[in-house]
Design an enzyme around this catalytic site. Structure first.
Site, PDB file in Angstrom:
ATOM      1  CG  HIS A   1      -0.405  -0.051   2.537  1.00  0.00           C
ATOM      2  ND1 HIS A   1       0.057   1.058   3.204  1.00  0.00           N
ATOM      3  CD2 HIS A   1      -0.226  -1.090   3.397  1.00  0.00           C
ATOM      4  CE1 HIS A   1       0.489   0.710   4.404  1.00  0.00           C
ATOM      5  NE2 HIS A   1       0.343  -0.586   4.550  1.00  0.00           N
TER       6      HIS A   1
ATOM      7  CG  ASP B   1      -2.522   4.014   2.824  1.00  0.00           C
ATOM      8  OD1 ASP B   1      -2.144   2.994   2.208  1.00  0.00           O
ATOM      9  OD2 ASP B   1      -3.362   3.955   3.747  1.00  0.00           O
TER      10      ASP B   1
ATOM     11  CD  GLU C   1      -3.081  -1.709   5.457  1.00  0.00           C
ATOM     12  OE1 GLU C   1      -3.232  -2.709   6.168  1.00  0.00           O
ATOM     13  OE2 GLU C   1      -2.506  -0.664   5.859  1.00  0.00           O
TER      14      GLU C   1
ATOM     15  CG  HIS D   1       0.943   2.546  12.748  1.00  0.00           C
ATOM     16  ND1 HIS D   1      -0.391   2.242  12.870  1.00  0.00           N
ATOM     17  CD2 HIS D   1       1.268   2.173  11.491  1.00  0.00           C
ATOM     18  CE1 HIS D   1      -0.844   1.701  11.747  1.00  0.00           C
ATOM     19  NE2 HIS D   1       0.161   1.650  10.889  1.00  0.00           N
TER      20      HIS D   1
END
Length: 401
Positions: free
Chosen positions: A80, A82, A147, A373
């Site tokens: 993905h 993003d 995603e 993250h």
């Protein structure tokens, strides 16, 4: 040691260029990603197409490497484009600068999740083509949007298109998990995501009174029940070393709202919970338990599930799955340690599996702090380049099944 060892490496240059594209939520403009991927396809002398399965601002980019027997089911290598938001003040490097320090550590959002995988696929294909290899099965390298926000306008929509059906995908490979040890985590299934929204009604009035059946008292009862259940899952993990996070249910209160001022008992409070359910859980019984708790609290609680994913069968890791045997053979030949687990989060693999197609999540990132993250997400240049070599072995094995 100097970062000059890696500065002029073409694959590192490509990776860092991709990282510098701020395809970060919210409101992503994917134009720069599409242009970048098209240039990579051109450098590989491979055709590329862009489709829009949902809306014009959500592109899926597909690079095609034709096989010698294109009638066979194809291999889909997915990633993905993003990435999740950043808190720049918490980073020691600009999150989209792709700075590289003297140790070769590249700092940028997306180094682990998961721009690295997308360009590692391409790096492996570059080496294979240079060596004269042509796959038996056609290989599609897909770059999808959104995603990180559920894939509704990305992979979920894409697998329903005629374009995807014509790809005739026989096996999918997607992202795995970063590992802080020398063991690769391999995802063969994913937990089921539910989002629970409770609208708790109750008696309103003055804040100085002891009113019966208030929304706060009812919500507190349900919260206690969910917290007790959550504690039981923590205890399961502590007591059984053979299971991991993907084998238990997680329940987290993520949003609370309601009330107008401190001395007014509100007629309505709302709470939203993120729930991730293992594939072994009895979904019907679990939902009944939630509804029973809401009734025990005094009723008047409206229950909604803004997201309520269905059970998806796991990919088989046995002799019945020739793609697994091919992947395992490559892993064994490379001498890699692996641990197949149920993914504790969610990846786009679930949409491939929903089509009845086997799919596995794998990322060649080991001995690396898990910063998915998180602030200062990073990947070492040597580890990135090693990942290309890993895919260089895996891809041919899958295509020759």
């Amino acid at each position: 040691m100097s970062s000059g060892k890696w500065e002029n490496n073409e694959e590192i240059k490509i990776f860092r260029e991709y990282l510098r594209i701020p395809s970060v939520h919210p409101d992503i403009d994917y134009t720069s990603c599409v242009k970048f991927i098209k240039r990579q396809a051109d450098s590989l002398k491979l055709p590329v197409e862009v489709v829009y399965p949902a809306i014009k601002s959500k592109p899926v980019v597909i690079i095609k490497w034709a096989g010698k027997q294109p009638e066979l089911p194809s291999i889909n290598l997915n990633s993905h484009m993003d990435v999740v938001p950043v808190f720049s003040e918490r980073w020691t490097h600009e999150p989209f600068s792709a700075d590289m320090d003297e140790e070769g550590r590249i700092f940028a959002r997306g180094t682990q999740d998961m721009k690295s995988v997308g360009t590692q696929y391409l790096g492996a294909i570059r080496l294979l083509k240079a060596g004269g290899f042509q796959p038996k099965r056609t290989v599609y390298v897909t770059f999808v949007p959104d995603e990180e926000i559920g894939s509704t306008l990305g992979m979920e929509a894409f697998v329903k298109t005629d374009f995807y059906k014509k790809m005739n995908v026989g096996f999918g490979l997607d992202e795995g998990g970063t590992s802080a040890t020398d063991v690769h985590y391999l995802f063969y299934a994913e937990r089921i995501r539910w989002v629970l929204h409770l609208k708790v009604g109750g008696k309103a009035g003055h804040g100085s009174l002891l009113l019966p059946d208030t929304a706060g008292v009812k919500l507190n009862y349900v919260l206690n029940k969910l917290s007790e259940f959550r504690d039981s899952q923590i205890q399961r993990l502590k007591n059984d070393q053979s299971i991991n996070l993907g084998d238990v249910t997680t329940v987290n209160l993520t949003q609370l709202s309601g009330g107008v001022q401190s001395n007014v008992v509100p007629p309505l409070l709302e709470a939203i919970f993120d729930m991730r359910l293992p594939i072994t859980l009895d979904l019907v019984a679990f939902e009944k338990e939630i509804r029973d708790w809401c009734e025990e609290a005094g009723g008047g609680i409206e229950i909604e599930f803004p997201q309520k994913d269905a059970y998806v069968a796991p990919t088989k890791l046995d002799d019945s799955n020739p793609y697994w045997l091919a992947l395992k053979a490559a892993i064994d030949e490379l001498g890699l340690k692996i641990k197949p687990i149920v993914c504790f989060g969610a990846t786009d693999c679930r949409f491939i599996r929903q089509q009845g197609t086997p799919a596995i999540g794998f990322s060649p990132i080991i001995n690396t702090p898990v910063l998915i993250h998180d602030h200062d997400e990073l990947l070492k240049a040597d580890d990135y380049l090693n990942g290309i070599e890993v895919y260089k072995k895996i891809i041919p094995n899958l295509t020759e099944v």
